[in-house]
Design a protein around this motif. Structure first.
Motif, PDB file in Angstrom:
ATOM      1  N   TYR A 156      36.504  50.770  49.951  1.00  0.00           N
ATOM      2  CA  TYR A 156      36.240  50.741  48.385  1.00  0.00           C
ATOM      3  C   TYR A 156      36.419  49.507  47.606  1.00  0.00           C
ATOM      4  N   PRO A 157      35.503  48.767  46.992  1.00  0.00           N
ATOM      5  CA  PRO A 157      35.646  47.636  46.017  1.00  0.00           C
ATOM      6  C   PRO A 157      36.109  48.181  44.643  1.00  0.00           C
ATOM      7  N   GLN A 158      37.136  47.685  44.030  1.00  0.00           N
ATOM      8  CA  GLN A 158      37.514  48.152  42.901  1.00  0.00           C
ATOM      9  C   GLN A 158      37.691  46.616  41.729  1.00  0.00           C
ATOM     10  N   LEU A 159      37.257  47.211  40.549  1.00  0.00           N
ATOM     11  CA  LEU A 159      37.220  45.889  39.505  1.00  0.00           C
ATOM     12  C   LEU A 159      37.781  46.758  38.136  1.00  0.00           C
ATOM     13  N   GLN A 160      38.893  46.302  37.722  1.00  0.00           N
ATOM     14  CA  GLN A 160      39.224  46.807  36.456  1.00  0.00           C
ATOM     15  C   GLN A 160      39.386  45.729  35.379  1.00  0.00           C
ATOM     16  N   LEU A 161      39.013  46.062  34.141  1.00  0.00           N
ATOM     17  CA  LEU A 161      38.957  45.074  33.034  1.00  0.00           C
ATOM     18  C   LEU A 161      39.704  45.586  31.837  1.00  0.00           C
ATOM     19  N   ARG A 162      40.591  44.794  31.369  1.00  0.00           N
ATOM     20  CA  ARG A 162      41.310  45.430  29.868  1.00  0.00           C
ATOM     21  C   ARG A 162      41.014  44.279  29.031  1.00  0.00           C
ATOM     22  N   SER A 164      43.330  44.346  25.556  1.00  0.00           N
ATOM     23  CA  SER A 164      44.309  44.900  24.697  1.00  0.00           C
ATOM     24  C   SER A 164      45.284  43.872  24.300  1.00  0.00           C
ATOM     25  N   TRP A 165      44.870  42.670  24.600  1.00  0.00           N
ATOM     26  CA  TRP A 165      45.917  41.570  24.306  1.00  0.00           C
ATOM     27  C   TRP A 165      45.398  40.588  23.179  1.00  0.00           C
ATOM     28  N   MET A 166      46.377  40.018  22.510  1.00  0.00           N
ATOM     29  CA  MET A 166      45.785  38.843  21.614  1.00  0.00           C
ATOM     30  C   MET A 166      45.924  37.626  22.288  1.00  0.00           C
ATOM     31  N   ASP A 167      46.806  37.338  23.377  1.00  0.00           N
ATOM     32  CA  ASP A 167      46.853  35.991  23.854  1.00  0.00           C
ATOM     33  C   ASP A 167      45.712  35.867  24.945  1.00  0.00           C
ATOM     34  N   LYS A 168      44.966  36.656  25.149  1.00  0.00           N
ATOM     35  CA  LYS A 168      43.990  36.513  26.208  1.00  0.00           C
ATOM     36  C   LYS A 168      42.826  37.371  25.954  1.00  0.00           C
ATOM     37  N   ILE A 169      41.569  36.837  26.667  1.00  0.00           N
ATOM     38  CA  ILE A 169      40.439  37.329  26.245  1.00  0.00           C
ATOM     39  C   ILE A 169      40.304  38.780  27.202  1.00  0.00           C
ATOM     40  N   TYR A 170      40.491  38.702  28.472  1.00  0.00           N
ATOM     41  CA  TYR A 170      40.427  39.672  29.278  1.00  0.00           C
ATOM     42  C   TYR A 170      41.534  39.781  30.444  1.00  0.00           C
ATOM     43  N   GLY A 171      42.125  40.828  30.541  1.00  0.00           N
ATOM     44  CA  GLY A 171      42.781  41.158  31.869  1.00  0.00           C
ATOM     45  C   GLY A 171      41.855  41.772  32.698  1.00  0.00           C
ATOM     46  N   ALA A 172      42.248  41.207  34.078  1.00  0.00           N
ATOM     47  CA  ALA A 172      41.409  41.932  35.162  1.00  0.00           C
ATOM     48  C   ALA A 172      42.109  41.900  36.266  1.00  0.00           C
ATOM     49  N   SER A 173      41.636  43.000  37.198  1.00  0.00           N
ATOM     50  CA  SER A 173      42.421  42.972  38.538  1.00  0.00           C
ATOM     51  C   SER A 173      41.241  43.246  39.494  1.00  0.00           C
ATOM     52  N   VAL A 174      41.077  42.568  40.777  1.00  0.00           N
ATOM     53  CA  VAL A 174      40.283  43.091  41.723  1.00  0.00           C
ATOM     54  C   VAL A 174      40.827  43.250  43.113  1.00  0.00           C
ATOM     55  N   ILE A 198      43.604  41.783  45.454  1.00  0.00           N
ATOM     56  CA  ILE A 198      43.126  40.417  45.842  1.00  0.00           C
ATOM     57  C   ILE A 198      43.332  39.331  44.683  1.00  0.00           C
ATOM     58  N   TRP A 199      43.265  39.695  43.491  1.00  0.00           N
ATOM     59  CA  TRP A 199      43.329  38.712  42.376  1.00  0.00           C
ATOM     60  C   TRP A 199      43.617  39.682  41.132  1.00  0.00           C
ATOM     61  N   ASN A 200      44.330  39.103  40.183  1.00  0.00           N
ATOM     62  CA  ASN A 200      44.821  39.774  39.145  1.00  0.00           C
ATOM     63  C   ASN A 200      45.445  38.966  37.918  1.00  0.00           C
ATOM     64  N   ASN A 201      45.368  39.044  36.618  1.00  0.00           N
ATOM     65  CA  ASN A 201      46.121  38.323  35.424  1.00  0.00           C
ATOM     66  C   ASN A 201      47.018  39.497  34.703  1.00  0.00           C
ATOM     67  N   LEU A 202      47.387  40.650  35.439  1.00  0.00           N
ATOM     68  CA  LEU A 202      48.208  41.467  34.558  1.00  0.00           C
ATOM     69  C   LEU A 202      49.409  41.523  35.150  1.00  0.00           C
TER      70      LEU A 202
END
Length: 412
Positions: A156-162, A164-174, A198-202
């Motif tokens: 299963y591939p998974q992609l999550q976008l958020r 909810s922050w003022m200091d970054k446009i999007y939070g994401a995880s792959v 695989i990759w995230n900035n959360l």
């Protein structure tokens, strides 16, 4: 005189037997169609014959969705010249009946001899969710080519976008989340999934290898089109617990009513350790759905108590474009509004390899939901949270609505 009388009696018996076999061909022993279904890769096959016609049921692990396999079975059966009786076909899922397709006796010959087109043939079929009477004919039938114990290894591939922050446009995880899926016995299935980041900035558990869906599920098909399921294990939204669901639908599946209740605790990874809490949070929902056949549209209204105790209501509007679905939703929970959209798309391949011991594949569908959320308070209070007990999030998955199936059959 005696010899002539014996000859007359013999001829009379032969004529009577011929007439009976002509009127009731099932007395001669109907041809078996089990080898044909096995050749197509179908599982849990059963067959019965009687004065009402031929009965066949099977489960399809080969073709994506409920329609392609059915279309192939219909075409293969239509090529069998001896098949002239009314035929009752039942599609199974996890061992339980989902859809009954009745082929009138004359339709086989008409289509075989090209007196009718594929469209006319499909329109002559009767499709219904009411399978109780048909399944009684299989009570003494032997099950061939069982699926119990066979394993699917699904990646299963998974992609999550958020947002909810003022200091970054999007939070994401792959992530990549392979799962072992196995049917244990009739209605019972096991899913064991592990999530590899695989990759995230959360922040939080997103950096760690962790358990995904890890469940044992038992489904039961009850009389009068009731279906019940109990699922125990690890769910999404960092929950672990038990979920009970009950649904009822009309024979044409235009209307569906459902109820669900869950008792769950927390299931989180902190500092690399999996931690769970006691099952103390009670959630549940009741909903109703109407399917509009012309536009292939689902309208669903849900009243729900969410995971963290807030109450709300949600309206979903989903349209099917073949196997692709696109939906909009609006909801209110805890006094705060929310809304968004969802979609799911089919993934390659249309036809999978046949399952022997272990089969490696992609999921049939991949879906994504986007929530707008009405401000940071909605996220901070964790409003409107609901968990999933299945790794596949798609309205096309296990969708056996008779109107939908007929429309897709016409396109095959």
């Amino acid at each position: 005189m005696m010899k002539n009388k014996r000859n007359d009696d013999k001829r009379m018996r032969q004529m009577l037997l011929t007439a009976l076999l002509f009127l009731f061909p099932w007395l001669a022993g109907a041809a078996s169609y089990v080898p044909l279904l096995r050749q197509l890769g179908m599982e849990n096959i059963r067959e019965a014959a009687g004065p009402e016609g031929v009965y066949l049921c099977w489960e399809d692990p080969v073709y994506r969705g409920p329609v392609r396999g059915l279309a192939e079975v219909l075409r293969q059966l239509a090529a069998q010249e001896e098949l002239t009786q009314e035929t009752h076909l039942v599609i199974l899922e996890n061992g339980w009946p989902q859809l009954l397709i009745t082929v009138p006796a004359g339709s086989w010959t008409d289509y075989r001899e090209e007196r009718v087109t594929w469209t006319e043939f499909v329109n002559s079929l009767e499709l219904t969710y009411d399978t109780d009477e048909a399944m009684r004919h299989f009570s003494d039938a032997k099950t061939e080519h069982r699926s119990a114990g066979k394993v699917d290894f699904v990646i299963y591939p998974q992609l999550q976008l958020r947002n909810s922050w003022m200091d970054k446009i999007y939070g994401a995880s792959v992530n990549i989340a392979p799962a072992i899926e196995m049917q244990l016995w009739k209605g019972a299935s096991f899913t064991g999934q592990v999530i590899f980041p695989i990759w995230n900035n959360l922040i939080g558990e997103m950096d760690y290898i962790r358990a995904g869906i890890l469940t044992l599920r038992q489904e039961v098909r009850l009389p009068k089109r009731w279906m019940a399921s109990l699922t125990v294990g690890n769910f999404t939204q960092q929950r672990i617990g038990a979920d009970l669901q009950l649904t009822w639908r009309t024979a044409d599946d235009r209307w569906l009513l459902g109820a669900r209740g869950g008792l769950t605790g927390a299931s989180v990874v902190q500092d690399g350790h999996w931690q769970v809490s006691r099952w103390e949070r009670l959630s549940g929902a009741v909903w109703g759905r109407y399917f509009e056949p012309h536009y292939q549209l689902e309208l669903e209204l849900t009243a729900e108590r969410y995971i963290y105790g807030d109450y709300g209501a949600r309206l979903d509007c989903v349209r099917h474009f073949g196997e692709t679905t696109v939906g909009l939703f609006a909801m209110v929970s805890g006094g705060e509004a929310n809304g968004g959209f969802s979609f799911s798309v089919p993934l390659p391949r249309k036809k999978r390899m046949r399952r022997k011991a272990v089969r490696v594949r992609l999921p049939e569908y991949w879906g994504l939901t986007y929530e707008a959320q009405s401000g940071n308070e909605y996220a901070e209070r964790r409003l409107g949270r609901r968990y999933q007990t299945d790794p596949v999030v798609s309205r096309s998955n296990r969708f056996y609505n008779p109107d939908f199936v007929r429309k897709q059959l016409l396109r095959q």
